[in-house]
Design an enzyme around this catalytic site. Sequence first.
Site, PDB file in Angstrom:
ATOM      1  N   HIS A  89      -4.269  -4.692   0.291  1.00 41.56           N
ATOM      2  CA  HIS A  89      -3.953  -5.341   1.566  1.00 41.56           C
ATOM      3  C   HIS A  89      -4.421  -6.794   1.542  1.00 41.56           C
ATOM      4  CE1 HIS A  89      -2.615  -1.832   3.904  1.00 41.56           C
ATOM      5  NE2 HIS A  89      -3.498  -1.148   3.192  1.00 41.56           N
TER       6      HIS A  89
ATOM      7  N   CYS B 132       0.832  -1.213   0.000  1.00 45.02           N
ATOM      8  CA  CYS B 132       0.000   0.000   0.000  1.00 45.02           C
ATOM      9  C   CYS B 132       0.865   1.262   0.000  1.00 45.02           C
ATOM     10  CB  CYS B 132      -0.987  -0.039   1.162  1.00 45.02           C
ATOM     11  SG  CYS B 132      -2.370   1.131   0.980  1.00 45.02           S
TER      12      CYS B 132
ATOM     13  N   ARG C 296     -15.429   2.412  12.839  1.00 41.66           N
ATOM     14  CA  ARG C 296     -14.641   3.453  13.510  1.00 41.66           C
ATOM     15  C   ARG C 296     -14.900   4.824  12.896  1.00 41.66           C
ATOM     16  NH1 ARG C 296      -8.836   3.255  11.544  1.00 41.66           N
ATOM     17  NH2 ARG C 296      -9.922   4.383   9.883  1.00 41.66           N
TER      18      ARG C 296
ATOM     19  N   LYS D 103     -12.159   8.029  -1.247  1.00 43.72           N
ATOM     20  CA  LYS D 103     -11.390   6.914  -0.713  1.00 43.72           C
ATOM     21  C   LYS D 103     -11.715   5.624  -1.464  1.00 43.72           C
ATOM     22  CE  LYS D 103     -10.401   4.565   3.680  1.00 43.72           C
ATOM     23  NZ  LYS D 103     -10.708   4.527   5.138  1.00 43.72           N
TER      24      LYS D 103
ATOM     25  N   GLU E  82      -3.335  -9.062   3.218  1.00 46.78           N
ATOM     26  CA  GLU E  82      -3.216  -9.622   4.565  1.00 46.78           C
ATOM     27  C   GLU E  82      -4.434  -9.383   5.446  1.00 46.78           C
ATOM     28  OE1 GLU E  82      -1.967  -5.346   5.135  1.00 46.78           O
ATOM     29  OE2 GLU E  82      -1.803  -6.869   3.563  1.00 46.78           O
TER      30      GLU E  82
END
Length: 302
Positions: A236, A142, A250, A163, A238
Amino acid sequence: MPIVISKEIPAYSALQSENIFVMNSERAFTQDIRPLEIAILNLMPTKIETETQLLRLLSNSPLQVNITLVYTESYKSKNTAAAHLERFYKKFDDIKDRHFDGMIITGAPVEVMPFEEVAYWKELTKIFDFADSHVTSTIYICWGAQAALYYHYGIEKHLLPRKLFGIFAHRKDPDLHDPLLKGIDDVFYVPHSRHTTVYAEDVAKEPRLQILSVSDEAGLSIAKSRDNKKIFLTGHMEYDRDTLKTEFERDVAKGLPIDPPAHYFTDNTCTKVRVTWTSAANLFYTNWLNYYVYQVTPFKLK
């Protein structure tokens, strides 16, 4: 074969509970084989979660892997207890004279800042140079990938209008036959969570680089240097099942403008998740360890 980590690190019990073969350091030292030496520079604020995610992927191979966790000394994490870093991590100065078979450099939540304004940029560039001279092959994830592409090749990152957040389909060239993508389907899925991007056309213009996969929605996905020493992941692989869900909740709680992650939730209540990326992630990291590290690294590290 197992991944070798301290039995005191939180990831040890987490991975054991998932029936993942982990071996504590004491037992590993009794075996007469050389494990692969892999360093992880963890730039993420959620260090414990990130280290567990990466260790889970590195454990899924027949190779014994010895892990060294690294953090930047020029910036102190506000989200991870100092005691955890002091106990399980090393500063770059502690490892700068060592050699490693492989290295992973994670992303960081500093995307919108100019690279040179990041608090640890000077230290990070030293680590980039270290990886070039002391590591057989390095994965950049990233923002880490964007930073390395900028530092090594002068390729700029660009601010996105909104985003990029969700799970996106990626396609590989079926005629390429790169070992890094061996066994991965022609179309596979990767999580993304970022505000900036690197244009695939800019990477394609650099003769020292090769694009391995792209996405119609997410753009450049995987690229590498032609000498196989640098692997760039814009997403990502992972991430866990609930990583994007936690991030979404969040931001909602903070009152930030955020859309639900694309192609991720299976219901309108944003509670149920469909996992579509972990098989490709496991294959990718196993291929990297086998073909780009184990098969080419020297038996005796300098």
